[in-house]
Design a protein around this motif. Sequence first.
Motif, short mmCIF file in Angstrom:
data_model
loop_
_atom_site.label_atom_id
_atom_site.label_comp_id
_atom_site.label_asym_id
_atom_site.label_seq_id
_atom_site.Cartn_x
_atom_site.Cartn_y
_atom_site.Cartn_z
N ARG A 114 0.80 -1.21 0.00
CA ARG A 114 0.00 0.00 0.00
C ARG A 114 0.84 1.27 0.00
N ILE A 115 2.10 1.12 -0.38
CA ILE A 115 2.99 2.27 -0.53
C ILE A 115 3.55 2.25 -1.95
N PHE A 116 3.36 3.33 -2.69
CA PHE A 116 3.86 3.45 -4.06
C PHE A 116 4.86 4.61 -4.06
N SER A 117 6.11 4.32 -4.45
CA SER A 117 7.19 5.29 -4.28
C SER A 117 7.88 5.67 -5.58
N PHE A 118 8.12 6.97 -5.71
CA PHE A 118 9.05 7.50 -6.71
C PHE A 118 10.27 7.94 -5.91
N ALA A 119 11.35 7.19 -6.01
CA ALA A 119 12.49 7.38 -5.11
C ALA A 119 13.81 7.31 -5.85
N ALA A 120 14.86 7.77 -5.17
CA ALA A 120 16.18 7.79 -5.79
C ALA A 120 16.77 6.40 -5.92
N ASN A 121 16.37 5.51 -5.03
CA ASN A 121 17.01 4.20 -4.96
C ASN A 121 15.98 3.09 -4.87
N ARG A 122 15.93 2.22 -5.88
CA ARG A 122 14.99 1.11 -5.87
C ARG A 122 15.29 0.12 -4.73
N GLU A 123 16.57 -0.15 -4.50
CA GLU A 123 16.96 -1.19 -3.55
C GLU A 123 16.50 -0.88 -2.12
N ASP A 124 16.47 0.40 -1.76
CA ASP A 124 16.11 0.78 -0.40
C ASP A 124 14.62 1.08 -0.24
N THR A 125 13.86 0.89 -1.31
CA THR A 125 12.44 1.24 -1.27
C THR A 125 11.62 0.14 -0.62
N PHE A 126 10.88 0.49 0.42
CA PHE A 126 9.92 -0.43 1.03
C PHE A 126 8.56 -0.09 0.42
N GLY A 127 8.11 -0.92 -0.49
CA GLY A 127 6.87 -0.65 -1.19
C GLY A 127 7.03 -0.91 -2.67
N ASN A 128 6.10 -0.39 -3.44
CA ASN A 128 6.11 -0.55 -4.89
C ASN A 128 6.92 0.59 -5.52
N TYR A 129 8.07 0.25 -6.06
CA TYR A 129 8.92 1.25 -6.71
C TYR A 129 8.34 1.57 -8.08
N LYS A 130 7.93 2.84 -8.28
CA LYS A 130 7.28 3.23 -9.53
C LYS A 130 8.20 4.01 -10.46
N GLY A 131 9.39 4.35 -9.97
CA GLY A 131 10.33 5.08 -10.82
C GLY A 131 11.19 6.01 -9.98
N GLY A 132 12.08 6.73 -10.67
CA GLY A 132 12.96 7.67 -9.98
C GLY A 132 12.22 8.89 -9.49
N ARG A 133 12.96 9.80 -8.85
CA ARG A 133 12.37 11.02 -8.34
C ARG A 133 11.68 11.80 -9.46
N ILE A 134 10.64 12.52 -9.10
CA ILE A 134 9.83 13.23 -10.09
C ILE A 134 10.41 14.61 -10.37
N GLN A 135 10.56 14.92 -11.65
CA GLN A 135 11.06 16.22 -12.10
C GLN A 135 9.88 17.12 -12.46
N GLY A 136 10.14 18.42 -12.50
CA GLY A 136 9.15 19.35 -13.03
C GLY A 136 8.88 19.08 -14.50
N ALA A 137 7.72 19.50 -14.97
CA ALA A 137 7.32 19.21 -16.35
C ALA A 137 8.30 19.80 -17.37
N LYS A 138 8.97 20.86 -17.02
CA LYS A 138 9.93 21.51 -17.93
C LYS A 138 11.07 20.57 -18.31
N PHE A 139 11.39 19.63 -17.42
CA PHE A 139 12.57 18.79 -17.62
C PHE A 139 12.23 17.38 -18.13
N ARG A 140 10.95 17.13 -18.38
CA ARG A 140 10.61 15.79 -18.87
C ARG A 140 11.13 15.61 -20.29
N GLU A 141 11.30 14.37 -20.66
CA GLU A 141 11.76 14.08 -22.02
C GLU A 141 10.68 14.49 -23.02
N SER A 142 11.10 14.98 -24.17
CA SER A 142 10.17 15.55 -25.14
C SER A 142 9.13 14.56 -25.65
N ASN A 143 9.44 13.26 -25.57
CA ASN A 143 8.51 12.25 -26.08
C ASN A 143 7.58 11.72 -25.00
#
Length: 227
Positions: A114-143
């Motif tokens: 019941r924990i979904f995480s966007f975190a710097a480190n997958r290995e240390d994540t207790f829960g469902n690792y959904k990806g790395g830390r979230i960036q502002g929309a300005k820095f997302r990849e163009s695609n």
Amino acid sequence: MGLAILKRRRNFLCLSAILIGIASLDIGCGRELTIYRDNVINTDFDRNGAPIEVDIVTVFPSDFRHVNDTDLEEINNDLLPGKKINSKMWFERKPTRESYKNMDPNHYYIPSKRIFSFAANREDTFGNYKGGRIQGAKFRESNKKGDIVVTGIPVDDIWNERSVLFVFCKFTNANGEVLPTAPAEFRKLGRYKEELAVTIHDKYVEVGTSAKLDKKMEEEQARKSKE
């Protein structure tokens, strides 16, 4: 005649399946959360924005029960509605594999599913690792689209006051210290007929879904809970 009866029976079975599916959604199927972002976020750390960790956490009424000799309400008291938990509190006391196994009272006791995480480190994540830390929309990849969708978030007892979904954002200051930012909070998930959404702004996170409260349904659910 036989063919007509067969068709009516098949239509009835299809309708029954649809109604059962709708009912199951209402009583606690997984929910979907969309995360929108400003162009730059976490601007107290850097005025140009910086990536942040985000935890999506669902709390059930069962998280405040007694387990053997342990009072979970005492451990998870900060997560009760109205207690005004903030991100600093959550990230200081969020569960770890070790704390959950030992029911450490210095950490909240919430199952990893019941924990979904966007975190710097997958290995240390207790829960469902959904990806790395979230960036502002300005820095997302163009695609990539500007929104992030998290599906299959478990919910339960959706009309209970103690059924809550939190979105904690780890905003920090220039020294990297976690700020006591209020989470986005969805109480009584049965009130939300649409899929859930939040927006991460420069220094705060905001609920983006209005609760469409069905008074008659809530009254009926409250009556049933007392029977």
